[in-house]
Design a protein around this motif. Structure first.
Motif, short mmCIF file in Angstrom:
data_model
loop_
_atom_site.label_atom_id
_atom_site.label_comp_id
_atom_site.label_asym_id
_atom_site.label_seq_id
_atom_site.Cartn_x
_atom_site.Cartn_y
_atom_site.Cartn_z
N GLN A 40 1.85 3.29 6.24
CA GLN A 40 1.73 3.04 7.50
C GLN A 40 0.39 3.88 8.09
N ARG A 98 3.69 -5.09 14.16
CA ARG A 98 3.96 -3.53 13.61
C ARG A 98 4.20 -4.08 12.19
N GLN A 99 5.20 -4.93 11.84
CA GLN A 99 5.43 -4.94 10.53
C GLN A 99 4.56 -5.58 9.67
N ARG A 100 3.82 -6.27 10.04
CA ARG A 100 2.83 -7.22 9.21
C ARG A 100 1.71 -6.27 9.02
N ARG A 132 1.60 -3.03 9.34
CA ARG A 132 1.91 -1.61 8.92
C ARG A 132 1.47 -0.66 9.87
N CYS A 136 2.63 2.33 12.84
CA CYS A 136 3.98 3.06 13.47
C CYS A 136 3.44 3.49 14.96
#
Length: 167
Positions: A46, A70-72, A74, A76
């Motif tokens: 991340q 955020r997930q795609r 990466r 935080c």
């Protein structure tokens, strides 16, 4: 020179992670920041970015035209206590360690903090100041660090805390 975000420019040879954090709308922190130093830092997929409490229009670290996912992407996100503008592209070592305490396991956070202390890159009073407003579980880490500093340093695998980047 490249335009990273409104009001922010970078040399073409700037550190990619720093450019990406600024493009998101904040500054590099946590393990992403400690990895730029001689502090032992575990691998982390991340990008850790500190943003102002009132941050808006966060962008993908890869494209200033794409909103942050955020997930795609990466990423935080570490919200700061204060609102307003961020003026530094990388958070201080003490602040980065405080953010690491919030998003890493206790063992990993302790190891990174120990490494920073052993290298003399941060002091216990600096850490106490940054950890002051954090949740109790994070503040307890400092108590453990202080106890461990009076004993031989042990890393996760039972040996000395690594000094510098991993081989």
């Amino acid at each position: 020179m490249i335009r990273v975000r409104q009001g922010w420019y970078a040399a073409s040879d700037a550190t990619p992670a720093v450019v990406q954090a600024v493009r998101v709308g904040g500054s590099l922190t946590s393990l992403s920041a400690t990895s730029l130093t001689s502090i032992w830092t575990p691998p982390d997929e991340q990008l850790h970015v500190a943003v102002a409490r009132n941050a808006s229009r966060l962008r993908s670290p890869h494209s200033s035209t794409r909103p942050l996912a955020r997930q795609r992407d990466r990423v935080c996100i570490h919200p700061l206590e204060q609102a307003g503008v961020i003026y530094e592209p990388v958070q201080s070592t003490a602040r980065a360690l405080a953010h690491a305490a919030q998003c890493q396991t206790e063992e990993m956070a302790l190891t990174v903090i120990d490494s920073a202390l052993n290298l003399g890159l941060v002091t216990e009073p600096e850490l106490r100041a940054q950890f002051e407003g954090l949740p109790r579980r994070c503040r307890r880490l400092l108590e453990k660090v202080e106890r461990r500093s009076r004993q031989p340093q042990l890393a996760l695998v039972g040996g000395p805390v690594p000094r510098g980047p991993p081989p």
